[in-house]
Design a protein around this motif. Structure first.
Motif, PDB file in Angstrom:
ATOM      1  N   SER A   1      74.165  92.197  17.651  1.00  0.00           N
ATOM      2  CA  SER A   1      73.740  91.225  18.656  1.00  0.00           C
ATOM      3  C   SER A   1      74.777  91.031  19.750  1.00  0.00           C
TER       4      SER A   1
ATOM      5  N   THR B   1      75.131  84.150  11.276  1.00  0.00           N
ATOM      6  CA  THR B   1      74.981  85.051  12.414  1.00  0.00           C
ATOM      7  C   THR B   1      76.045  86.136  12.295  1.00  0.00           C
ATOM      8  N   GLU B   2      75.938  87.148  13.124  1.00  0.00           N
ATOM      9  CA  GLU B   2      76.907  88.243  13.035  1.00  0.00           C
ATOM     10  C   GLU B   2      78.307  87.814  13.472  1.00  0.00           C
TER      11      GLU B   2
ATOM     12  N   LYS C   1      71.510  87.709  15.458  1.00  0.00           N
ATOM     13  CA  LYS C   1      71.264  88.747  14.449  1.00  0.00           C
ATOM     14  C   LYS C   1      70.641  89.979  15.114  1.00  0.00           C
ATOM     15  N   SER C   2      70.970  91.143  14.577  1.00  0.00           N
ATOM     16  CA  SER C   2      70.553  92.419  15.164  1.00  0.00           C
ATOM     17  C   SER C   2      69.055  92.631  15.071  1.00  0.00           C
ATOM     18  N   GLN C   3      68.503  93.276  16.089  1.00  0.00           N
ATOM     19  CA  GLN C   3      67.226  93.952  15.950  1.00  0.00           C
ATOM     20  C   GLN C   3      67.513  95.395  15.508  1.00  0.00           C
TER      21      GLN C   3
ATOM     22  N   HIS D   1      67.404  93.943  22.571  1.00  0.00           N
ATOM     23  CA  HIS D   1      66.692  92.874  21.887  1.00  0.00           C
ATOM     24  C   HIS D   1      67.493  92.405  20.676  1.00  0.00           C
ATOM     25  N   THR D   2      67.535  91.119  20.481  1.00  0.00           N
ATOM     26  CA  THR D   2      68.048  90.545  19.244  1.00  0.00           C
ATOM     27  C   THR D   2      66.863  90.287  18.318  1.00  0.00           C
ATOM     28  N   ARG D   3      67.160  89.817  17.121  1.00  0.00           N
ATOM     29  CA  ARG D   3      66.071  89.480  16.206  1.00  0.00           C
ATOM     30  C   ARG D   3      65.235  88.332  16.776  1.00  0.00           C
TER      31      ARG D   3
END
Length: 441
Positions: free
Chosen positions: A54, A416-417, A48-50, A61-63
């Motif tokens: 991602s 997830t993405e 998942k995105s920060q 950085h990812t979440r």
């Protein structure tokens, strides 16, 4: 083991209504850390995105990595405060930091706004305010959606103090006309009122425990320092123009500084927030003393060393001189207030604006976010309209409470993405995948 200055009720486990077993090896709060770490929802944060997707190329950085650094920083601040005040407990703060983003959907802010807007539209006919909010989803994951080892009980069975420290906005959503701030941000769904009441243990008001305050500051500092670092490395944030070494400022610095401050002033005006340009210039000068970036990032080893040194200096600046205001010797959890120098908060907020100016509001990202919002919105509608497409755990949830829209939101938020993109391709017919694809396991 009961950590000092915490009561038995602080260590009671949700849904089990008992204290965590004392095996002599781990405190109740250390159990919380481990349960979050081993949950599938924690693992999914890697996808998942920060800020950017991602799967984007580059060391962003990812979440998950963001949450790991928030947890590390929160624990270190708690350790320093504990030595001075006897609390807060470092493991408790670490657990809250790990959990703080566990409810976030795929695609970060774009995914969250798409889920909320679509739910608002679909709920309108019901006259309901119930919608989607990442912080409220965190409480739902921890107390209802996640699974631990006890059959017949839902959630991770975290301690009361851990759940309390994980709730950033301790209220349900308010009508827009009544309270715009609580309409935009809230931390509890109507469906989770019972769990929330148990967490608060009779406390009223909107005060948050000191562990949440430490978590929130660790989150802000990590965002400001590491996200800015990410986008300096990839050439998106021109730190060399904004913060040149002392004596090297020139026309480029003046133009870039004016452009950035014009952006912040316009953004604050849209949000009806005050903005002091003179104070902002002074803050940039103070930040520049710690950054002093001589040139764009080139990828050399010396550049990597310099970036790490500057980030470390910034983190030390933001976490040094923090203090507690404690109302009594036994009131460390709900009777203490984290004191952060005002100029540190303002400087942190200004650094975060760099990410908005140069990355989030960048046209290239805006076009991506349009696609992200469409994926999330359409997945929510399709899951709501055809519940037979839900995976087994969400189908079981539907049998429990019958709210198809809430179940659909829980499903989409859990993806997830990569899963969201693959599922959208499959359901839209763009790419059907294979019969053997495991979409949710």
């Amino acid at each position: 083991m009961r950590p000092a200055k915490y009561r038995d009720e602080d260590l009671e486990q949700h849904a089990l209504h008992r204290r965590v077993s004392d095996d002599g090896q781990r405190s109740g709060f250390e159990h919380d850390v481990d349960r979050i770490l081993y949950s599938t929802q924690w693992r999914a944060l890697a996808g998942k995105s920060q800020v950017v997707a991602s799967a984007e190329l580059g060391a962003y950085h990812t979440r998950l990595t963001h949450s790991m650094k928030v947890a590390q920083l929160g624990r270190r601040m708690a350790e320093r405060l504990e030595r001075r005040y006897g609390g807060p407990n470092p493991a408790l703060v670490e657990a809250a930091c790990m959990a703080h983003d566990i409810g976030h959907p795929p695609f970060g802010h774009a995914g969250e706004t798409a889920l909320r807007a679509t739910m608002d539209e679909l709920r309108r006919a019901e006259g309901s305010l119930d919608s989607f909010e990442g912080n409220a989803q965190t409480l739902r994951v921890l107390t209802f959606l996640a699974a631990h080892k006890y059959p017949g009980h839902r959630g991770l069975h975290l301690t009361r103090a851990c759940l309390d420290a994980s709730i950033k906005y301790p209220w349900v959503r308010a009508p827009l006309a009544e309270d715009p701030a609580r309409h935009a941000k809230w931390g509890v769904y109507a469906a989770d009122r019972e769990a929330f009441a148990w967490v608060r243990a009779g406390r009223t008001g909107t005060g948050v425990p000191v562990e949440e305050q430490v978590m929130d500051w660790a989150d802000d500092v990590t965002y400001a320092c590491h996200d800015v670092e990410d986008f300096y490395r990839t050439g998106l944030i021109p730190l060399a123009s904004l913060f040149p070494p002392e004596g090297c400022a020139g026309g480029d610095t003046e133009r870039e500084t004016r452009r950035f401050l014009d952006y912040v002033e316009a953004k604050r005006a849209r949000d009806q927030e005050p903005f002091d340009r003179v104070a902002a210039l002074q803050l940039m000068a103070d930040i520049g003393k710690r950054l002093q970036v001589p040139a764009p990032y080139s990828g050399r080893h010396a550049d990597a060393v310099a970036v790490n040194r500057r980030t470390a200096d910034l983190i030390a600046y933001f976490t040094r001189d923090i203090d507690l205001e404690v109302s009594g010797p036994a009131a460390i959890r709900c009777g203490a207030r984290l004191i952060i120098p005002q100029e540190r908060r303002a400087a942190c907020d200004l650094l975060k604006e760099l990410v908005w100016c140069y990355v989030i509001d960048r046209p290239a990202l805006a076009t991506q976010q349009h696609g992200k919002r469409r994926i999330v919105s359409e997945l929510l509608r399709w899951s709501h309209d055809a519940p037979e497409l839900l995976p087994p755990d969400r189908a079981e949830e539907l049998e429990l409470h019958g709210d198809r829209l809430r179940v659909a939101a829980d499903h989409v938020a859990s993806l997830t993405e990569d899963q969201a993109v693959a599922l959208h391709h499959r359901l839209s017919g763009v790419g059907l995948g294979a019969l053997s694809d495991n979409m949710w396991l």
